[in-house]
Design an enzyme around this catalytic site. Structure first.
Site, PDB file in Angstrom:
ATOM      1  N   SER A   7       8.382  23.183 -27.117  1.00 20.04           N
ATOM      2  CA  SER A   7       7.651  22.005 -26.640  1.00 20.04           C
ATOM      3  C   SER A   7       8.576  21.170 -25.770  1.00 20.04           C
ATOM      4  O   SER A   7       9.592  20.641 -26.243  1.00 20.04           O
ATOM      5  CB  SER A   7       7.180  21.171 -27.827  1.00 20.04           C
ATOM      6  OG  SER A   7       6.862  19.868 -27.367  1.00 20.04           O
ATOM      7  N   HIS A  32       5.114  25.076 -24.281  1.00 14.98           N
ATOM      8  CA  HIS A  32       4.140  24.201 -24.941  1.00 14.98           C
ATOM      9  C   HIS A  32       4.218  22.814 -24.306  1.00 14.98           C
ATOM     10  O   HIS A  32       5.274  22.191 -24.274  1.00 14.98           O
ATOM     11  CB  HIS A  32       4.445  24.142 -26.435  1.00 14.98           C
ATOM     12  CG  HIS A  32       3.439  23.368 -27.229  1.00 14.98           C
ATOM     13  ND1 HIS A  32       2.247  23.912 -27.658  1.00 14.98           N
ATOM     14  CD2 HIS A  32       3.440  22.085 -27.658  1.00 14.98           C
ATOM     15  CE1 HIS A  32       1.560  23.002 -28.330  1.00 14.98           C
ATOM     16  NE2 HIS A  32       2.263  21.870 -28.348  1.00 14.98           N
ATOM     17  N   ASP A  34       2.763  19.052 -24.177  1.00 11.56           N
ATOM     18  CA  ASP A  34       2.062  18.038 -24.970  1.00 11.56           C
ATOM     19  C   ASP A  34       1.594  16.893 -24.085  1.00 11.56           C
ATOM     20  O   ASP A  34       2.396  16.064 -23.659  1.00 11.56           O
ATOM     21  CB  ASP A  34       3.008  17.492 -26.050  1.00 11.56           C
ATOM     22  CG  ASP A  34       3.250  18.504 -27.154  1.00 11.56           C
ATOM     23  OD1 ASP A  34       2.269  18.993 -27.723  1.00 11.56           O
ATOM     24  OD2 ASP A  34       4.433  18.810 -27.432  1.00 11.56           O
ATOM     25  N   MET A  36      -0.441  13.483 -23.811  1.00 11.02           N
ATOM     26  CA  MET A  36      -0.900  12.395 -24.701  1.00 11.02           C
ATOM     27  C   MET A  36      -1.407  11.225 -23.869  1.00 11.02           C
ATOM     28  O   MET A  36      -0.779  10.851 -22.880  1.00 11.02           O
ATOM     29  CB  MET A  36       0.269  11.910 -25.556  1.00 11.02           C
ATOM     30  CG  MET A  36       0.910  12.995 -26.383  1.00 11.02           C
ATOM     31  SD  MET A  36       2.277  12.326 -27.322  1.00 11.02           S
ATOM     32  CE  MET A  36       2.860  13.822 -28.126  1.00 11.02           C
ATOM     33  N   HIS A  65      -1.410  21.524 -24.685  1.00 12.40           N
ATOM     34  CA  HIS A  65      -1.948  20.880 -25.884  1.00 12.40           C
ATOM     35  C   HIS A  65      -2.433  19.488 -25.500  1.00 12.40           C
ATOM     36  O   HIS A  65      -1.631  18.585 -25.294  1.00 12.40           O
ATOM     37  CB  HIS A  65      -0.819  20.824 -26.936  1.00 12.40           C
ATOM     38  CG  HIS A  65      -1.207  20.171 -28.216  1.00 12.40           C
ATOM     39  ND1 HIS A  65      -0.268  19.847 -29.183  1.00 12.40           N
ATOM     40  CD2 HIS A  65      -2.410  19.781 -28.707  1.00 12.40           C
ATOM     41  CE1 HIS A  65      -0.886  19.282 -30.206  1.00 12.40           C
ATOM     42  NE2 HIS A  65      -2.177  19.221 -29.948  1.00 12.40           N
ATOM     43  N   MET A  67      -3.756  16.136 -26.266  1.00 11.92           N
ATOM     44  CA  MET A  67      -3.977  15.105 -27.284  1.00 11.92           C
ATOM     45  C   MET A  67      -4.611  13.927 -26.569  1.00 11.92           C
ATOM     46  O   MET A  67      -4.007  12.864 -26.401  1.00 11.92           O
ATOM     47  CB  MET A  67      -2.650  14.743 -27.955  1.00 11.92           C
ATOM     48  CG  MET A  67      -2.197  15.822 -28.936  1.00 11.92           C
ATOM     49  SD  MET A  67      -0.471  15.679 -29.375  1.00 11.92           S
ATOM     50  CE  MET A  67       0.253  16.606 -28.028  1.00 11.92           C
ATOM     51  N   MET A 136      -1.958  21.645 -36.811  1.00  7.44           N
ATOM     52  CA  MET A 136      -0.957  20.567 -36.689  1.00  7.44           C
ATOM     53  C   MET A 136      -0.278  20.397 -38.039  1.00  7.44           C
ATOM     54  O   MET A 136      -0.933  20.137 -39.048  1.00  7.44           O
ATOM     55  CB  MET A 136      -1.625  19.229 -36.323  1.00  7.44           C
ATOM     56  CG  MET A 136      -2.012  19.025 -34.881  1.00  7.44           C
ATOM     57  SD  MET A 136      -0.744  19.243 -33.608  1.00  7.44           S
ATOM     58  CE  MET A 136       0.588  18.208 -34.143  1.00  7.44           C
ATOM     59  N   PHE A 142       4.325  12.516 -31.803  1.00  3.64           N
ATOM     60  CA  PHE A 142       5.774  12.420 -31.639  1.00  3.64           C
ATOM     61  C   PHE A 142       6.458  13.724 -32.052  1.00  3.64           C
ATOM     62  O   PHE A 142       5.988  14.411 -32.963  1.00  3.64           O
ATOM     63  CB  PHE A 142       6.330  11.283 -32.513  1.00  3.64           C
ATOM     64  CG  PHE A 142       5.669   9.962 -32.223  1.00  3.64           C
ATOM     65  CD1 PHE A 142       6.108   9.163 -31.174  1.00  3.64           C
ATOM     66  CD2 PHE A 142       4.566   9.553 -32.967  1.00  3.64           C
ATOM     67  CE1 PHE A 142       5.472   7.964 -30.883  1.00  3.64           C
ATOM     68  CE2 PHE A 142       3.914   8.357 -32.680  1.00  3.64           C
ATOM     69  CZ  PHE A 142       4.375   7.554 -31.638  1.00  3.64           C
ATOM     70  N   ASP A 174       2.310  23.709 -35.135  1.00  2.00           N
ATOM     71  CA  ASP A 174       2.960  22.726 -34.267  1.00  2.00           C
ATOM     72  C   ASP A 174       3.421  21.509 -35.064  1.00  2.00           C
ATOM     73  O   ASP A 174       2.601  20.764 -35.599  1.00  2.00           O
ATOM     74  CB  ASP A 174       1.947  22.305 -33.187  1.00  2.00           C
ATOM     75  CG  ASP A 174       2.543  21.372 -32.143  1.00  2.00           C
ATOM     76  OD1 ASP A 174       3.764  21.135 -32.178  1.00  2.00           O
ATOM     77  OD2 ASP A 174       1.770  20.890 -31.285  1.00  2.00           O
TER      78      ASP A 174
HETATM   79  C1  DX5 Z   1       3.474  16.454 -31.619  1.00  2.00           C
HETATM   80  C2  DX5 Z   1       3.494  17.569 -30.627  1.00  2.00           C
HETATM   81  C3  DX5 Z   1       4.472  18.633 -30.925  1.00  2.00           C
HETATM   82  C4  DX5 Z   1       5.908  18.181 -30.969  1.00  2.00           C
HETATM   83  C5  DX5 Z   1       6.680  19.161 -31.774  1.00  2.00           C
HETATM   84  O1  DX5 Z   1       2.384  15.629 -31.359  1.00  2.00           O
HETATM   85  O2  DX5 Z   1       2.232  18.188 -30.556  1.00  2.00           O
HETATM   86  O3  DX5 Z   1       4.324  19.717 -30.017  1.00  2.00           O
HETATM   87  O4  DX5 Z   1       6.483  18.048 -29.713  1.00  2.00           O
HETATM   88  O5  DX5 Z   1       7.986  18.700 -31.909  1.00  2.00           O
HETATM   89  P1  DX5 Z   1       8.898  19.093 -33.146  1.00  2.00           P
HETATM   90  O6  DX5 Z   1       9.057  20.579 -33.127  1.00  2.00           O
HETATM   91  O7  DX5 Z   1      10.160  18.342 -32.873  1.00  2.00           O
HETATM   92  O8  DX5 Z   1       8.181  18.620 -34.392  1.00  2.00           O
HETATM   93 ZN    ZN Z   2       1.979  20.092 -29.405  1.00  2.00          ZN
END
Ligand code: DX5
Ligand code: ZN
Length: 216
Positions: A7, A32, A34, A36, A65, A67, A136, A142, A174
């Site tokens: 990620s 990956h 993310d 947001m 991903h 969010m 999840m 975060f 994840d």
């Molecule tokens: C959280 C994200 C994850 C996150 C994973 O909302 O979807 O992808 O970046 O990070 P780690 O592996 O540090 O938990």
């Molecule tokens: Zn993610």
């Protein structure tokens, strides 16, 4: 084969290009990404222009991903930016069946994410039509959070549904996965492992990916 999906939320954005080149060189299976929106989750990350830029420097498939609230509004933009897999959250979309078909209509793989408190049963009728389910294992928003232990049961439940209805399903996990728990996560049935801090920590991408693989 178990896939590792670093990620880039945990990357150093001042040198994102060179971090992506390292992921390429050191054998990441997916990147990956993310996204947001500050509404669905209490954080804002990055979006379409960033994805478009990094698409130019790697051929690794982009695992996007989302969010974000009502993700169907932006599917076409993310496809154009270079998404290969698009994950939308169960909790963010009122018309999930329609959105899944919409994603697939672009020839892109479709996936649904389940927040920790969301039961696996909710996607029972969708599973035949999905390419991936994302479990999840932290509350989204975060990087660097602790793995929620009951996630293993949820992964097992998804695996059972997959064995019954869709043997090709990718099961992605994840949040909070690292050397200490990757083995049990895989044993529970996951075959795509997202790792943010575990890949980027100490700026040792090569060693970190290798040591995660070494634990499986
Ligand atoms: C959280 C994200 C994850 C996150 C994973 O909302 O979807 O992808 O970046 O990070 P780690 O592996 O540090 O938990
Ligand atoms: Zn993610």
């Amino acid at each position: 084969m178990i896939k590792i999906a670093p990620s880039i939320l945990s990357a150093d954005f001042s040198k994102l290009g060179s971090d992506i080149e390292k992921l390429d060189k050191f054998g990441a299976d997916f990147i990956h990404i993310d996204v947001m929106d500050g509404m669905f989750v209490p954080n804002i990350s990055f979006g379409i222009p960033v994805i478009k830029s990094i698409k130019k420097i790697t051929n690794i498939p982009f695992d996007v991903h989302l969010m974000i609230e009502e993700p169907s509004r932006y599917i076409e933009d993310f496809v154009e930016a270079g998404a290969d897999i698009i994950t939308v959250h169960f909790e963010a979309d009122r018309h999930l069946d329609r959105t899944i078909n919409y994603i697939k209509s672009f020839g892109v793989k479709a996936s649904v994410a389940l927040n920790p408190a969301t039961p696996v049963d909710n996607i029972k009728y969708l599973i035949k039509n999905l390419d991936m389910v994302l479990v999840m294992s932290v509350n989204p928003g975060f990087g660097g959070q602790k793995y929620i232990d009951y996630s293993n049961y949820k992964i097992e439940e998804v695996k059972k549904l997959s064995d019954k209805y869709n043997k090709d399903l990718m099961i992605e996990v994840d949040g909070g996965v690292g050397r200490n728990n990757i083995k049990s996560v895989v044993k529970s049935g996951a075959n795509v492992i997202v790792a943010g801090s575990a890949v980027f920590k100490d700026n040792k991408i090569k060693e970190n990916i290798a040591s995660l693989r070494g634990e499986i």
